[in-house]
Design an enzyme around this catalytic site. Structure first.
Site, PDB file in Angstrom:
ATOM      1  N   PHE A 156       0.976  -1.317  -0.085  1.00 31.43           N
ATOM      2  CA  PHE A 156       0.018   0.258  -0.075  1.00 31.43           C
ATOM      3  C   PHE A 156       0.945   0.891  -0.135  1.00 31.43           C
ATOM      4  O   PHE A 156       2.086   1.731   1.082  1.00 31.43           O
ATOM      5  CB  PHE A 156      -1.015  -0.217   1.092  1.00 31.43           C
ATOM      6  CG  PHE A 156      -1.913   0.895   1.598  1.00 31.43           C
ATOM      7  CD1 PHE A 156      -3.364   0.941   0.476  1.00 31.43           C
ATOM      8  CD2 PHE A 156      -1.519   2.260   2.111  1.00 31.43           C
ATOM      9  CE1 PHE A 156      -3.606   2.438   0.625  1.00 31.43           C
ATOM     10  CE2 PHE A 156      -2.103   3.514   2.240  1.00 31.43           C
ATOM     11  CZ  PHE A 156      -3.163   3.524   1.464  1.00 31.43           C
ATOM     12  N   ASP A 240       9.262   2.984   1.285  1.00 26.65           N
ATOM     13  CA  ASP A 240       8.564   3.331   2.080  1.00 26.65           C
ATOM     14  C   ASP A 240       7.753   2.703   3.320  1.00 26.65           C
ATOM     15  O   ASP A 240       7.216   2.214   3.594  1.00 26.65           O
ATOM     16  CB  ASP A 240       6.759   2.886   0.941  1.00 26.65           C
ATOM     17  CG  ASP A 240       5.649   4.078   1.852  1.00 26.65           C
ATOM     18  OD1 ASP A 240       6.444   3.968   2.569  1.00 26.65           O
ATOM     19  OD2 ASP A 240       5.171   3.907   1.232  1.00 26.65           O
ATOM     20  N   LYS A 269       3.355  10.073   8.369  1.00 29.48           N
ATOM     21  CA  LYS A 269       2.213   9.749   9.633  1.00 29.48           C
ATOM     22  C   LYS A 269       3.387  10.233  11.171  1.00 29.48           C
ATOM     23  O   LYS A 269       2.700  11.259  11.480  1.00 29.48           O
ATOM     24  CB  LYS A 269       2.466   8.284   9.607  1.00 29.48           C
ATOM     25  CG  LYS A 269       1.296   7.890   8.529  1.00 29.48           C
ATOM     26  CD  LYS A 269       0.859   6.309   9.056  1.00 29.48           C
ATOM     27  CE  LYS A 269       0.841   5.708   8.362  1.00 29.48           C
ATOM     28  NZ  LYS A 269      -0.964   6.158   7.937  1.00 29.48           N
TER      29      LYS A 269
END
Ligand code: PLP
Length: 412
Positions: A156, A240, A269
């Site tokens: 993702f 990532d 995040k």
């Protein structure tokens, strides 16, 4: 010149929505927001440490941390101080100008990623934006002779069109084709990588632990092999670390557990504890790819977000929270196993990014029972519960978690 700003503000917004009943705020939310989100679980009005509170005054132990975002928990004094003083100093200027906090943060990210002197940092405002930058970096490589990008099935990388093309979840892409061309999704095996790679490939983009797939780590040794293979073919290895980075797995970045040096890393995040900020850090020769005018962002790296990120990183350092993530992660895994529930099949992940594998189709009911028991966890798929508590989590919270999670598991 004096500017009249009127009466001082006495209330910072209406935190309660008046006397809205559950049906009322849920209906108002659904008729005001896009239909792409599931109905909201609760109406949350404030937080403190590892706890959040709803409009009825109920408190919940937050073991999701805004999906791995609230690294210092809620209302942390360090963030409160940094946000208030920076809001009163300089919130935003354009990227025509430099600001001290932006330079300091970029230098700091070069240091903690291991990119060092040759590193360069691009600031955006989210994970997807960091990955869009990574996508463009990959396109820049090879001057058109490397039109392909490899990423992993089940991975993702975000919801914007470039990041979505990288995302290895066909169900998320189905309604939005055509996707950006040139992306091949491969299984997470060395054989699949060897078979797919070639001199027409610009980059391999991957997560060290597939968070949205249920906290599924890459197979042992895969990242090290992927580094060697990509290097042999002149292919960028882009990691990532949007979910895994900023200390969450017990290292600043998860690739550091393997001693791997990537060509670029994306993060977002947890970096500013909840204030939107994303970054791409390039290493070595990858730092020469972007040319003036290639990419940019109006908000990216503004003094408000970067000041808070600097404060968050300071506090992570000062309080030893990277190490705390490693030890508390083991403690939480032990606490889950100690419950001895027949529903718990396995505990996966690293540090404070934990996936609890549960018996088929029980995750949603466990998630709902946990909420009833005053505990926020995330039923990420029918067989997985994801935990990503704040990095500040300690003995008291873990004890509470153990008893509340046991209650939830027993209720199913
Ligand atoms: N990459 C990974 C690994 C993620 O976990 C996420 C979000 O969950 C993203 C990218 C997208 O980040 P954002 O939602 O901030 O755009």
């Amino acid at each position: 010149m004096t500017i009249d700003i009127g009466e001082p503000l006495t209330a910072l917004g209406d935190a309660s929505l008046g006397d809205a009943s559950v049906d009322d705020w849920a209906r108002r939310r659904d008729s005001a927001l896009v239909g792409s989100y599931a109905p909201a679980l609760r109406l949350l009005v404030r937080g403190e440490g590892c706890w959040v509170f709803d409009d009825a005054g109920n408190r919940y132990l937050d073991f999701l941390g805004g999906i791995a975002v609230n690294s210092l928990g809620h209302a942390h004094p360090v963030i409160v101080a940094a946000a208030s003083s920076q809001a009163a100093t300089l919130v935003h200027v354009s990227n025509y100008f430099a600001t001290p906090s932006q330079i300091q943060l970029a230098e700091r990210l070069k240091a903690i990623t291991g990119a060092g002197e040759a590193g360069r940092v691009y600031f955006g405002n989210s994970g997807a934006e960091a990955n869009e930058a990574a996508f463009k970096l990959a396109r820049r490589h090879g001057g058109g002779s490397r039109p392909r990008i490899l990423t992993l099935t089940g991975g993702f990388h975000g919801r914007t069109m470039g990041a979505l093309a990288l995302t290895g979840k066909p169900a998320l892409q189905a309604a939005f084709g055509p996707m950006a061309p040139g992306v091949t999704h491969i299984e997470s095996t060395v054989e699949a990588l060897e078979a797919a790679i070639g001199d027409d490939v610009a980059a391999l983009i991957l997560e060290p632990i597939k968070g949205e797939t249920g906290v599924v780590p890459l197979p042992e040794g895969y990242l090290t092999a992927a580094r060697a293979i990509t290097e042999r073919h002149g292919v960028l290895l882009i990691v990532d670390e949007i979910q895994t980075g900023i200390g969450r797995t017990g290292a600043w970045f998860a690739y550091q557990h393997e001693g791997v040096v990537p060509d670029a890393v994306t993060m977002a995040k947890g970096i500013a504890g909840g204030v939107p900020l994303g970054a791409l850090v390039t290493f070595g020769w990858a730092s020469d790819l972007f040319q003036r005018g290639d990419h940019g962002s109006t908000f990216g790296g503004n003094p408000f977000a970067t000041t808070i990120a600097n404060a968050v990183l300071d506090e992570i350092d000062r309080a030893g929270l990277v190490q705390n993530a490693a030890t508390r992660g083991r403690q939480i895994a032990d606490a889950i196993r100690a419950i001895g529930s027949r529903h718990v099949v396995e505990v996966r992940g690293r540090g404070l990014l934990i996936g609890v594998g549960v018996t088929p189709d029980t995750a949603p009911a466990i998630g709902a029972a946990a909420l009833e028991a005053g505990l926020i966890v995330n039923a990420i798929n029918p067989t997985s519960i994801r935990l990503a508590p704040p990095l500040i989590v300690g003995d008291a919270e873990i004890e509470e978690f153990g008893s509340r999670f046991a209650t939830a598991l027993a209720a199913v």
